[in-house]
Design an enzyme around this catalytic site. Structure first.
Site, short mmCIF file in Angstrom:
data_model
loop_
_atom_site.label_atom_id
_atom_site.label_comp_id
_atom_site.label_asym_id
_atom_site.label_seq_id
_atom_site.Cartn_x
_atom_site.Cartn_y
_atom_site.Cartn_z
N GLY A 170 -9.13 68.77 -18.02
CA GLY A 170 -9.98 69.71 -18.80
C GLY A 170 -9.28 71.05 -19.16
O GLY A 170 -8.07 71.27 -18.65
N ASP A 171 -9.82 71.77 -20.02
CA ASP A 171 -9.46 72.98 -20.21
C ASP A 171 -8.16 72.91 -21.31
O ASP A 171 -7.43 73.97 -21.15
CB ASP A 171 -9.17 74.23 -19.10
CG ASP A 171 -10.48 74.29 -18.27
OD1 ASP A 171 -11.58 74.13 -18.97
OD2 ASP A 171 -10.30 74.50 -17.33
N LYS A 180 -9.94 72.10 -26.12
CA LYS A 180 -10.87 71.32 -26.88
C LYS A 180 -11.77 72.22 -28.10
O LYS A 180 -11.94 71.87 -28.92
CB LYS A 180 -11.79 70.71 -26.17
CG LYS A 180 -11.32 69.41 -25.19
CD LYS A 180 -11.79 68.61 -24.32
CE LYS A 180 -12.44 69.34 -23.14
NZ LYS A 180 -11.71 70.03 -22.30
N GLY A 196 -16.44 74.68 -20.40
CA GLY A 196 -16.42 75.85 -20.91
C GLY A 196 -15.43 75.93 -22.15
O GLY A 196 -14.24 75.49 -22.24
N HIS A 197 -15.94 76.06 -23.19
CA HIS A 197 -15.13 75.83 -24.51
C HIS A 197 -14.99 76.95 -25.09
O HIS A 197 -15.93 77.49 -25.53
CB HIS A 197 -15.58 74.61 -25.45
CG HIS A 197 -15.54 73.32 -24.70
ND1 HIS A 197 -16.05 72.17 -25.41
CD2 HIS A 197 -15.29 72.83 -23.44
CE1 HIS A 197 -15.94 71.00 -24.33
NE2 HIS A 197 -15.33 71.63 -23.27
N GLN A 244 -14.66 67.98 -20.31
CA GLN A 244 -13.65 67.65 -19.19
C GLN A 244 -12.60 66.94 -19.71
O GLN A 244 -12.16 67.26 -20.87
CB GLN A 244 -14.26 66.87 -18.28
CG GLN A 244 -15.56 67.78 -17.36
CD GLN A 244 -16.91 67.83 -18.06
OE1 GLN A 244 -17.36 66.80 -18.45
NE2 GLN A 244 -17.24 68.94 -18.09
N ARG A 251 -6.79 78.86 -12.36
CA ARG A 251 -6.55 77.48 -12.54
C ARG A 251 -5.08 77.18 -11.71
O ARG A 251 -4.24 78.07 -11.91
CB ARG A 251 -6.25 77.05 -14.00
CG ARG A 251 -7.74 77.25 -14.57
CD ARG A 251 -7.49 76.99 -15.95
NE ARG A 251 -8.81 77.01 -16.79
CZ ARG A 251 -9.04 77.56 -18.11
NH1 ARG A 251 -7.82 77.76 -18.52
NH2 ARG A 251 -10.25 77.65 -18.59
N GLY A 289 -0.61 73.71 -30.76
CA GLY A 289 -1.02 74.88 -30.79
C GLY A 289 0.07 76.03 -30.31
O GLY A 289 0.87 75.88 -29.36
#
Ligand code: GDP
Ligand code: IMO
Ligand code: MG
Length: 460
Positions: free
Chosen positions: A45-46, A49, A73-74, A258, A339, A447
């Site tokens: 996840g994270d 997205k 959480g996007h 996710q 994280r 990115g």
């Protein structure tokens, strides 16, 4: 491209074609542009997205959230504006994009209403462009309460959930008799009657098992009346809506939540979420079969992160992990938890790319790695003294693996202003190429910062 099977690179191709068309290109290109994408996380996840969905949403008519709930959480960053969306599809920040919350989502009405209001405060209206499936299951207070009670009872063995009621709500969906769907808000009296029975049962169970205070069912029914007033107008049959959109050649973007390593069946069980959040979950989550998607875009970070408990072979619980966390602002969008950070795990990414039928990869956060002398890629595991390149998803087995790393030279250059792939430092391009080689999927989007503009599309 050397040593990598040529991928579709569809995202890059269509993006470029559409831009040319916008600039006065020919009608012929139009056929090419009927593209349906699915964006899914390939790690825990994270991966970014929200950002990639926002970028692709520019060329999409509809953005569909098809699984998970407010555990997601996007983040979308446009100029100096930051949006953190939990239930609302990330396409919402584009004022004319249709947003679908389909049947696979477990919907927390309180959070959704908060997001609708939050967007309205920023002059973004969801009226006429938000479509909620009547079959989406509803997360209510007792789900969140049960999530907390169970985690507390597990103590040090807890899953580390987001306490958003995800597991208990999906459990009620599977169990059927206590499930509440968005369609149920249409007849509030019938729902109230059912809630009295459901809450009576939950109070007995929670009281007996956890000595919990009883839930006030009258207060819950009052809340449900507000949910009805605010949300019923958006409720419809989203499968039909999506069929019609496809019949009318609309571009649909499916937004995963996710990451595939948290997939209930294919992730690191039991440290997973309660849905099929790999690409495999898209079909059941919205009623559109996977073969209608032109390209599955798998999202990764240039390193690895995980929130919550569970094995993480390439974790760097040391200074390296701390540097990545601080440079990458690696704190949870939903819970604010720091994280866990580590090196890129190509064994895991190869596995999840395969599980999801991934056509191309978007790699975020390359900018975050700038300044690190040496980067490591986990290219194999050592398990019981033997080397393997297969990812064992069982948590106990995975906890016993040791990473086999390959070191690559890092780069010092700031990537945040780079706009073309060829202008990336040589070491950055080598790092990308080596990961492509191991994972066997081309990397078509890169990115270089959190903003909408900080993504480089590349023909592969
Ligand atoms: P999601 O859950 O996959 O949508 O990801 P999150 O929004 O939870 O976390 C990703 C974080 O990384 C967010 O804070 C993004 O703004 C940020 N982000 C996304 N792409 C990049 C990138 O290429 N570079 C940097 N530095 N940050 C990024
Ligand atoms: P996005 O969409 C990162 C993790 C939790 C926990 C486990 C189970 O933003 O990438 P749950 O509340 O789902 O029962 O928790 O899954 N988790 C996520 N981690 N990003 C997410 O979503 C997550 N959604 C759930 O931290 O370890
Ligand atoms: Mg997130």
């Amino acid at each position: 491209m050397k040593n990598v099977e040529r991928g579709f690179g569809l995202a890059a191709e269509a993006y470029e074609l559409k831009s040319r068309q916008d600039a006065g290109g020919t009608e012929i290109l139009k056929g090419f542009l009927r593209m349906n994408y699915c964006v899914v996380g390939l790690q825990w996840g994270d991966e970014g997205k929200g950002k990639v969905v926002d970028i692709l949403a520019e060329k999409s008519d509809l953005v569909v959230r098809y699984g998970g709930g407010a555990n997601a959480g996007h983040t979308v960053i446009i100029g100096d504006q930051k949006f953190a969306l939990h239930i609302m599809p990330s396409g919402a920040v584009r004022p004319t994009t249709g947003c679908v919350i389909s049947n696979g989502v477990v919907l927390d009405p309180e959070i959704l209403i908060g997001e609708i209001d939050g967007l309205a405060e920023r002059d973004i209206s969801m009226d006429g462009r938000l479509f909620i499936s009547e079959n989406a299951h509803v997360v209510l207070d007792y789900h969140k309460m049960e999530d907390q009670l169970r985690e507390d009872a597990l103590g040090k063995n807890k899953i580390g959930t987001t306490i958003r009621g995800i597991g208990p709500c999906y459990a009620d969906k599977i169990g059927r008799s206590f499930a509440v769907r968005m369609a149920d808000f249409r007849d509030i009296d019938a729902l109230a009657e059912r809630l009295r029975k459901i809450v009576d049962y939950k109070n007995k169970v929670f009281g007996a098992l956890y000595n919990a205070d009883p839930i006030d069912v009258d207060a819950l029914i009052e809340k449900c009346k507000v949910y009805r007033d605010r949300l019923v107008g958006f409720v419809c049959n989203t499968t039909r809506l999506l069929f019609e959109a496809m019949d009318n050649d609309k571009n649909i973007l499916f937004e995963g939540a996710q990451g595939a390593l948290l997939d209930l069946d294919h992730g690191t069980f039991p440290f997973v979420t309660s849905s099929n959040c790999s690409a495999l979950g898209m079909g059941p989550g919205c009623g559109i079969p996977n073969q209608k998607v032109d390209s599955f875009i798998g999202l990764v970070k240039a390193y690895a992160t995980r929130v919550g408990s569970g094995p993480f072979p390439s974790e760097q619980d040391n200074e390296i992990g701390d540097v990545i966390r601080e440079k990458g602002h690696e704190y949870g969008t939903t819970t604010g938890r720091p994280r866990r950070c580590g090196w890129f795990d190509a064994v895991a990414a190869k596995y999840t790319a395969r599980v999801g039928g991934i056509n191309e990869i978007a790699m975020m956060h390359l900018d975050t790695l700038a300044g690190m002398k040496e980067l490591k890629i986990c290219k194999a595991y050592k398990l019981n003294g033997k080397e393997t390149d297969f990812f064992p998803s069982d948590a106990d087995e995975l906890a016993g693996v040791e990473c086999v790393y390959e070191a690559m030279p890092g780069w010092d250059e700031d990537l945040s202003e780079v706009t073309s792939y060829d202008d990336l430092p040589e070491n950055t391009r080598n790092y990308i190429a080596r990961i492509e080689e191991i994972v066997k999927v081309p990397i078509s989007i890169v990115g270089v910062g959190p903003k909408r503009s900080q993504a480089i599309f590349r023909n592969v």
